[in-house]
Scaffold this active site. Structure first.
Site, PDB file in Angstrom:
ATOM      1  N   MET A 149       0.841  -1.191   0.000  1.00 38.27           N
ATOM      2  CA  MET A 149       0.000   0.000   0.000  1.00 38.27           C
ATOM      3  C   MET A 149       0.883   1.251   0.000  1.00 38.27           C
ATOM      4  O   MET A 149       0.449   2.331   0.388  1.00 38.27           O
ATOM      5  CB  MET A 149      -0.947  -0.019   1.198  1.00 38.27           C
ATOM      6  CG  MET A 149      -1.914  -1.207   1.134  1.00 38.27           C
ATOM      7  SD  MET A 149      -3.447  -0.951   2.029  1.00 38.27           S
ATOM      8  CE  MET A 149      -2.856  -0.720   3.685  1.00 38.27           C
ATOM      9  N   ALA A 188       4.141   3.796   1.035  1.00 46.85           N
ATOM     10  CA  ALA A 188       4.856   4.207   2.252  1.00 46.85           C
ATOM     11  C   ALA A 188       5.929   3.150   2.564  1.00 46.85           C
ATOM     12  O   ALA A 188       6.011   2.622   3.672  1.00 46.85           O
ATOM     13  CB  ALA A 188       3.897   4.408   3.429  1.00 46.85           C
ATOM     14  N   HIS A 201       9.415  -3.592   3.405  1.00 45.03           N
ATOM     15  CA  HIS A 201       9.033  -3.772   1.998  1.00 45.03           C
ATOM     16  C   HIS A 201      10.270  -4.006   1.127  1.00 45.03           C
ATOM     17  O   HIS A 201      10.236  -4.804   0.190  1.00 45.03           O
ATOM     18  CB  HIS A 201       8.321  -2.520   1.467  1.00 45.03           C
ATOM     19  CG  HIS A 201       7.017  -2.217   2.125  1.00 45.03           C
ATOM     20  ND1 HIS A 201       6.819  -1.100   2.901  1.00 45.03           N
ATOM     21  CD2 HIS A 201       5.841  -2.882   2.105  1.00 45.03           C
ATOM     22  CE1 HIS A 201       5.564  -1.090   3.322  1.00 45.03           C
ATOM     23  NE2 HIS A 201       4.955  -2.149   2.868  1.00 45.03           N
ATOM     24  N   LYS A 217       4.559 -10.405   9.119  1.00 43.39           N
ATOM     25  CA  LYS A 217       3.998  -9.553  10.182  1.00 43.39           C
ATOM     26  C   LYS A 217       2.477  -9.651  10.185  1.00 43.39           C
ATOM     27  O   LYS A 217       1.857  -9.769  11.236  1.00 43.39           O
ATOM     28  CB  LYS A 217       4.420  -8.095  10.036  1.00 43.39           C
ATOM     29  CG  LYS A 217       3.940  -7.283  11.241  1.00 43.39           C
ATOM     30  CD  LYS A 217       4.304  -5.838  11.162  1.00 43.39           C
ATOM     31  CE  LYS A 217       3.428  -5.074  10.231  1.00 43.39           C
ATOM     32  NZ  LYS A 217       2.078  -4.796  10.755  1.00 43.39           N
ATOM     33  N   SER A 263       4.184   0.649   8.222  1.00 41.10           N
ATOM     34  CA  SER A 263       3.943   2.028   7.789  1.00 41.10           C
ATOM     35  C   SER A 263       3.197   2.799   8.872  1.00 41.10           C
ATOM     36  O   SER A 263       3.280   4.022   8.942  1.00 41.10           O
ATOM     37  CB  SER A 263       3.124   2.040   6.499  1.00 41.10           C
ATOM     38  OG  SER A 263       3.779   1.272   5.517  1.00 41.10           O
TER      39      SER A 263
HETATM   40  O1  PAF Z   1      -0.194  -5.959   3.557  1.00 44.22           O
HETATM   41  C1  PAF Z   1      -0.568  -4.990   2.889  1.00 44.22           C
HETATM   42  O2  PAF Z   1       0.122  -3.972   2.755  1.00 44.22           O
HETATM   43  C2  PAF Z   1      -1.921  -5.056   2.198  1.00 44.22           C
HETATM   44  O3  PAF Z   1      -2.865  -5.697   2.983  1.00 44.22           O
HETATM   45  C3  PAF Z   1      -1.870  -5.654   0.795  1.00 44.22           C
HETATM   46  C4  PAF Z   1      -1.467  -7.113   0.831  1.00 44.22           C
HETATM   47  C5  PAF Z   1      -0.894  -4.875  -0.072  1.00 44.22           C
HETATM   48  C6  PAF Z   1      -3.256  -5.582   0.138  1.00 44.22           C
HETATM   49  O4  PAF Z   1      -3.694  -4.258   0.004  1.00 44.22           O
END
Ligand code: PAF
Length: 272
Positions: free
Chosen positions: A22, A24, A29, A144, A184
């Site tokens: 999502m 940020a 990530h 997580k 985030s």
């Molecule tokens: O874990 C996340 O950031 C969200 O739930 C995902 C998997 C990108 C779906 O919007």
């Protein structure tokens, strides 16, 4: 780096390794992107703040958005393609927004399913749509959000005709040097809350010195309450279905969701 907004520009992404996010982007990530790189395929990062996984009153409007910095960070970590769609691209018509049938692990445990009704359905909906659009060979998710990871694994396992050969890869939680799980949402924390947030990590650690689920759960609650955290759940569950364990915790997973004011944090840990 190719930045794609429209569904019909995604052909170069097909067959690659998808890291759904999502935005940020933080070090957690970036670790997923580096793991995706190891598959040998082209790495595709999606940046999409999915409205359907937030309940009314949750932080959808204030969720951090910084596309330019995210594109730069994804590229730096080795991604070849960023998919940054508008809401209309992900959810163009009723037919394409169908929520796939939810697996039991999205309904029965009484964890995120109970605390955030509709959340896991929204996650399944968007992830299914991303899989349809990007058609990856691999998709990487962090541990997580452990229930999310299991739900997506179960959803994918049930839909081998829809996504043939798609492999879900789990990546261990990336932590700050003091143990706080990267998220985030950590940036919402005021300095005094940041110190209290460490209660989740400390509680999980304390649980691991116990051998009985009830004792482990008591230990977690007392550590969390000692940090003045409001506990949504602090439980030990089996690691595949997330259902209660009778006795031995050694194959279990400790999972916590707790709130500091308006900020809700989750974390989990395996034994051993
Ligand atoms: O874990 C996340 O950031 C969200 O739930 C995902 C998997 C990108 C779906 O919007």
């Amino acid at each position: 780096m190719l930045v794609v907004h429209a569904a019909d520009e995604l052909a170069p992404a097909h067959g690659g390794a998808l890291v759904p996010t999502m935005g940020a982007l933080h070090a957690g990530h970036l670790a997923l992107i580096r793991r995706a790189k190891e598959t040998g395929g082209r790495v595709v990062v999606s940046l999409f703040v999915n409205p359907t996984q937030f309940a009314p009153g949750e932080d959808h409007a204030k969720y951090p958005r910084r596309r330019a910095a995210d594109v730069a960070a994804a590229e730096e970590a080795g991604a070849e393609i960023v998919f940054a769609p508008e809401v209309e691209t992900v959810y163009p018509t009723e037919a394409e927004v169908a929520v796939p049938p939810l697996p039991p692990v999205a309904i029965d445990p009484g964890l995120e399913d109970a605390c955030r009704p509709g959340h896991l359905a929204g996650v399944c909906q968007v992830v299914a749509r991303l899989f349809d659009l990007v058609r990856p060979a691999h998709a990487i998710f962090g541990e997580k959000d452990f229930q999310q990871l299991l739900v997506i694994g179960a959803m994918t396992a049930r839909a081998t005709e829809r996504w043939p050969g798609l492999e879900i890869i789990a990546h261990p939680t990336v932590r700050e040097p003091d143990g706080l799980a990267m998220s985030s949402r950590n940036e919402y924390l005021a300095p005094d809350e940041r110190a209290r947030a460490l209660g989740l990590f400390e509680a999980l650690h304390a649980a691991r010195s116990e051998t009985r689920p009830d004792r482990a759960e008591e230990r977690m609650r007392s550590v969390l309450e000692g940090h003045a955290l409001e506990v949504d759940y602090a439980v030990v569950r089996d690691r595949t279905k997330l259902m209660p364990l009778a006795e031995d915790v050694s194959h279990g997973r400790a999972l916590i969701a707790a709130r500091l004011g308006a900020v809700r944090l989750i974390d989990n840990m395996a034994w051993g």
